[in-house]
Design an enzyme around this catalytic site. Structure first.
Site, PDB file in Angstrom:
ATOM      1  N   HIS A 127      30.396  41.119  47.128  1.00 38.81           N
ATOM      2  CA  HIS A 127      29.925  40.082  48.039  1.00 38.81           C
ATOM      3  C   HIS A 127      30.570  40.176  49.419  1.00 38.81           C
ATOM      4  O   HIS A 127      30.390  39.295  50.241  1.00 38.81           O
ATOM      5  CB  HIS A 127      30.180  38.694  47.436  1.00 38.81           C
ATOM      6  CG  HIS A 127      29.327  38.391  46.243  1.00 38.81           C
ATOM      7  ND1 HIS A 127      29.323  37.171  45.616  1.00 38.81           N
ATOM      8  CD2 HIS A 127      28.437  39.157  45.556  1.00 38.81           C
ATOM      9  CE1 HIS A 127      28.480  37.193  44.593  1.00 38.81           C
ATOM     10  NE2 HIS A 127      27.942  38.396  44.541  1.00 38.81           N
TER      11      HIS A 127
ATOM     12  N   ASP B  66      31.812  40.185  42.816  1.00 39.06           N
ATOM     13  CA  ASP B  66      32.036  39.016  43.668  1.00 39.06           C
ATOM     14  C   ASP B  66      32.674  39.499  44.964  1.00 39.06           C
ATOM     15  O   ASP B  66      32.466  40.641  45.357  1.00 39.06           O
ATOM     16  CB  ASP B  66      32.906  37.986  42.932  1.00 39.06           C
ATOM     17  CG  ASP B  66      32.605  36.544  43.347  1.00 39.06           C
ATOM     18  OD1 ASP B  66      32.556  36.286  44.574  1.00 39.06           O
ATOM     19  OD2 ASP B  66      32.420  35.686  42.478  1.00 39.06           O
TER      20      ASP B  66
END
Length: 406
Positions: free
Chosen positions: A242, A219
């Site tokens: 991310h 993430d």
């Protein structure tokens, strides 16, 4: 002449050093050492400037635990040179009532340092997480027993250095309601496919420095949430993951305030985004005073992004209110992208203003075949230099949004 006497190093029996082995910890990787850690902390907590020692060459199985004040003395050190491993038995987590595995709470002058490893053994949990789409940011459907690895709460003058955190069931390192934080020379490591495993998560925390660290996760490498300000990030390597993200902010019509954030001299490889601001429709508040500078990207899907229509892949309603975004500077962001170089999707009613770009050089990844050009919607600001590719969709600043002051 006699040999010069070397300064005496603290031993495990020094009155200021509290070794978990002296309080019953076995360190064999199978015996539950939670109570030994609790007993060690109780004693260390009483002595200003004490050190709780977790020695090298041992594996300590420790369940959910809180090293907490506010009645502890100041400037306590947690020296981690061994390995702390999390239990994988769901019943252990179900009975704890905690949303995190290891917590340092309501302390002033807490330092967690050393060459040790915190291992969340998260693969047991990841396989049971439903697939939530590309973002994977909504954990509402996860097993409620899934906990983040390490949290600092309500603490000040925090130092976290040298440690490796790996395979957290959820986020690896979280700061809530903290002030004066220094994070340096740490490693965070989880697979790209591990869901909701943010690297470092900041919320309601101020005066933060994060530097000289490597983050690989599933993430956001660093997630900056509401109430965070005066954050300085430099020399951080991110990937996979991310990217560096501010938000998502304003979920469920809430007010969010983030200001004075700098990310510079950092790199990203094989990440979903590079530097990103994401907000939900219907929120209020502001994001202002943001600087992204000297960022190197390699095979990043979308290196530069503002998304005021952020949604977690479920149905999201349209709203006119939004978290206002202003004063965002992008300087010297260079490298390769695999999908789109720039994506600015700003609110119709509360546009992005004061967006400036300089020395942007982004080229398609040679291994990829399908690309899109820069995209801008309701984005106002200026190009201070020519860019590669040309970002001709930015409009000259002509209006200032009105919003609730933070």
């Amino acid at each position: 002449m006699g040999r010069k006497q070397e300064p005496r190093q603290p031993s495990i029996h020094n009155s200021y050093v509290f070794n978990v082995l002296d309080y019953g910890a076995k360190g064999d990787g199978t015996t539950d050492d939670t109570k030994a850690f609790e007993a060690t902390w109780i004693e260390a907590c009483k002595v200003e400037g004490s050190i709780m020692m977790v020695p090298s060459d041992y594996d300590f199985l420790v369940g959910p635990i809180s090293f907490s004040g506010p009645h502890c003395e100041e400037n306590i050190g947690f020296q981690l040179d061994g390995r702390i491993i999390a239990p994988t038995n769901p019943e252990v987590w179900g009975s704890s009532g905690l949303s995190q595995w290891l917590e340092f709470s309501k302390l002033n002058g807490i330092s967690v340092m050393g060459k040790g490893i915190i291992d969340g053994q998260g693969s047991v949990w990841w396989k049971n997480v439903p697939l939530l789409g590309e973002e994977g940011d909504d954990d509402s459907e996860q097993d409620p027993r899934i906990a983040l690895a390490l949290r600092f709460y309500g603490s000040s003058n925090v130092v976290f250095t040298g440690i490796t955190i790996q395979n957290s069931p959820k986020a690896h390192l979280k700061f809530n309601n903290c002030a004066a934080i220094q994070v340096s020379e740490i490693t965070i490591s989880s697979p790209e496919t591990s869901p909701n495993t943010d690297g470092i998560h900041l919320e309601n925390s101020q005066n933060v420095v994060i530097n000289s660290s490597n983050i690989a996760c599933g993430d956001d490498c660093i997630s900056i949430q509401t109430g965070s300000s005066a954050v300085f990030i430099y020399n951080v390597n991110c990937g996979p993951g991310h990217g560096f993200s501010i938000g998502g902010l304003g979920k469920d019509n809430t007010k969010a305030c983030v200001s004075n954030i700098t990310v510079q001299d950092s790199s990203l490889q094989n990440t979903m985004t590079g530097v990103r601001i994401k907000t939900w429709q219907g929120g209020s508040g502001s994001v202002e005073g943001i600087m992204f500078s000297n960022i190197q990207v390699s095979d990043v899907k979308t290196p530069i992004m503002i998304d005021q229509f952020y949604c977690d892949k479920r149905k999201c309603g349209n709203h006119t209110s939004a978290v206002a975004i202003s004063g965002v500077s992008y300087q010297s962001i260079k490298g390769t992208y695999s999908y789109k170089p720039v994506h600015f999707a700003c609110s119709d009613s509360v546009p992005c203003t004061g967006v400036s770009l300089a020395a942007i050089e982004l080229k398609p990844s040679p291994e990829k075949k399908h690309f899109y050009g820069p995209y801008c919607w309701e984005t106002y600001g200026e190009l201070r230099t020519n860019t590669t590719p040309p970002i001709d969709c930015i409009q000259p600043d002509k209006r200032i949004p009105t919003y609730d002051s933070c």
